[in-house]
Design an enzyme around this catalytic site. Sequence first.
Site, mmCIF file in Angstrom:
data_model
loop_
_atom_site.group_PDB
_atom_site.id
_atom_site.type_symbol
_atom_site.label_atom_id
_atom_site.label_comp_id
_atom_site.label_asym_id
_atom_site.label_seq_id
_atom_site.Cartn_x
_atom_site.Cartn_y
_atom_site.Cartn_z
ATOM 1 N N GLU A 196 19.136 -19.837 1.102
ATOM 2 C CA GLU A 196 18.516 -21.281 0.621
ATOM 3 C C GLU A 196 17.072 -21.562 1.092
ATOM 4 O O GLU A 196 16.389 -21.999 0.158
ATOM 5 C CB GLU A 196 19.555 -22.119 1.633
ATOM 6 N N GLU A 256 12.912 -28.787 12.872
ATOM 7 C CA GLU A 256 13.131 -28.672 14.143
ATOM 8 C C GLU A 256 13.985 -27.649 14.369
ATOM 9 O O GLU A 256 13.639 -26.501 15.227
ATOM 10 C CB GLU A 256 13.757 -29.972 15.096
#
Lengths: 396, 359
Positions: free
Chosen positions: A233, A366
């Site tokens: 992905e 993050e």
Amino acid sequence: MGEVDPGVDLAAVVERFLAEHDPATTDRLEFLRARYDAGLAWVWFPEGHGGLGLPAARQSEVDAAFAAAGAPDNAPRRNVIGLGMAAPTILAFGTEEQKRRFLRPLWTGEEIWCQLFSEPGAGSDLANLATRAVRDGDEWIVNGQKVWTSSAHNARFAILVARTDPDKPKHAGLTYFVCDMTDPGVDVRPLRQITGEAEFNEVFLTDVRIPDAYRIGEVGQGWRVATATLNNERVAIGGRAAPRESGMIGKVVEAWRSLPEKRTPELHDRLLRLWVEAEVARLTGIRLRQKLAQGQPGPEGAATKVTFARINQQLSALELELRGEDGLRYSDWTMVRPEQVDMTGRDHGYRYLRAKGNSIEGGTSEVLRNIVAERVLGLPPEPRVDKDVPWKELQR
Amino acid sequence: MSELDLLYSEVEEDLRATVRGALADRCTPAAVIAMYDGDRSAVPGLWKTVAVELGLAGLLVPEAAGGAGASAREAAVVLEELGRAVAPVPFLTSAVIATTAVAGTGAALLGELAAGERVAALAVPLTTGPDAPLPALDLTADGRITGAVTSVAGALEADVLLVPAGGGLYAVPAEHARIAPVVSLDMSRQLADVAFDGAAGELVVADAEPAVRAGLRAGAALLASEQVGLARWCLAETVAYLKVRRQFGRVVGGFQAIKHRLADLAIAVDNGVAAARHAAAALAADDPDVPVATAVAASFCGELAVTAAEEAIQLHGGIGMTWEHPAHLYLKRAKADQLALGAPGSHRARLAELVGLPG
Ligand SMILES: Cc1cc2nc3c(=O)[nH]c(=O)nc-3n(C[C@H](O)[C@H](O)[C@H](O)COP(=O)(O)OP(=O)(O)OC[C@H]3O[C@@H](n4cnc5c(N)ncnc54)[C@H](O)[C@@H]3O)c2cc1C
């Protein structure tokens, strides 16, 4: 079928194919199916599954030859998750039977796919997911709730991760399935988002029956299979082969060139910096693809995706500022359920808002920085208090 | 535009290993630090190793002219390693910039440079970018050169200066010039102010401008690889240190604020590699994209190396501020490199013209 000569002239192969299948007179679907059967769908896939076992880099020769002939394509934007995530995962972990059943209609776009991974209680911490799959003879019975499922409203199939063993620690008790979205137990409800439209959905799964033949990989191996999907992905999002000035930077330079009266030195400086960064990101994507050539992407895709998200957000913000008064207008807040996702589509306001998702979807920036720090640089892992505890004993 | 190969070939990796090995033995941080106290004794031996023993001075020179007949791709790998060691050798100034400037000539000088017998420096300020106005010295009717050029890199190591004068490019023996060393921000590439009082020179290129610009363009394109080398060292050294440095009962590299900064730096270094490789590959292939590729790499990598050095110092804490720790060598070289051969802003200004984005 023999081995394909690695030096094969693909343009000539396409030409021979076109001589037998005239795009002007052949039905679109028939044409696409024949293209798949000829191994010209994704040349890096094996023979018999739409490919020729060639390096992925050679796909562009095939695509260019078909485009030049005005042939219909498989509308890849409609099936981003199918093409970018489901297909490579099925190829790597599926049985022959599964490859034969799923890959062809996936590639032709007859069957759209979605991704039933995230849940209300399991986002970044995907391994914490609670959707249960319980074995019942040759079938599994699935119950749970998924969320943020893009394109679930168009999808025929989903890739699904569910918990099959709550007594094991969270990563060990997962199994990966293909879920038929037409099952009566699947309830798809639109979730309206920041842009006004409902690109993603909530999906409620109630006693959904999945044949064991639709399990991808071993029971308990779901985390490993899901990781392969997620790596693909990130490469699909960040590592696309694209010409210079395509994507978001293309939109912004188009605006810049057509709006000379709006230019300021401050915007010019930011534009040029971002042009450089977008070009460097594009080159990094090319380099990553050259590195991967074949095989499964590792954590490097995380890096390209972080950059892609940041640049898209900065560029789309710049375009709004450049447009001034026009930047204050939005095309349309009407709730619609889009057929496809085009992050650089619609207008500047949509692009600005949609780009905010780039640093959340497919792993937040993050979390991706954690991955780069730990798996690329080898820095100590985050404290994981729940790693060895049976999942059912975890506090949720 | 066919796709350029942005990876390193096996031959290039072998070359890297050879250069790295030689530098590990003969280019210690202590020797480079000593240069800031005026001790330049390490330079001649190191240059002999690089230029003659490893035969790298002639990388960009065709075999027929006495060189190794390699390309900008290999020169870039050498520069990555020289950057990684902040090696104080005139490879960029002589073997890349000066050599490229005289590459089209049949002058004997080319072969002598390739063999490492002579060292040349182009007499322009180090800040001169490939598209900047060029200095031109006065040329009298009897072919004597008069004038001064400040902040020339590589002049201290050179025995011949390439001087643009009266439209031509002249080779002037170093002993015919006054070469005054400058106390430089980066003493590992120390500058000099150069003056000529009626010096005699040999005309090597009749039309200086294209030759000088070609030299500066190759310099700017390949400097990006040196900058990548600097940045890589800063990242690797900082990561290694923070894997062992403990505070608050933990390894400091395990704090997420630190991990994220290092991840961002690792991502930026990865991007820099792609940009620098692309510039080198374009140069090697004589691709029409060289000007854009150079402007992109110079703009990006110039800032990358400085960021990396600044992060290295901050994330080392107090030890990073000391004379003894080599981090400062990297900051000084990185900052000087950022201003060298056109500052990032000037490369972006040029880019605006090249890609049609007027202000
Ligand atoms: C547009 C869009 C489309 C999507 N499509 C799909 C889809 O089709 N299928 C699907 O399954 N999912 C999809 N998602 C879901 C997406 O994968 C999740 O939103 C994402 O993984 C984050 O999970 P969360 O929303 O639960 O946020 P949380 O995990 O709750 O994160 C909240 C904040 O905490 C931060 N954070 C969390 N953990 C850490 C940590 N360890 N260290 C530092 N910071 C941390 C995050 O970065 C974030 O800023 C989509 C999301 C978006 C926005």
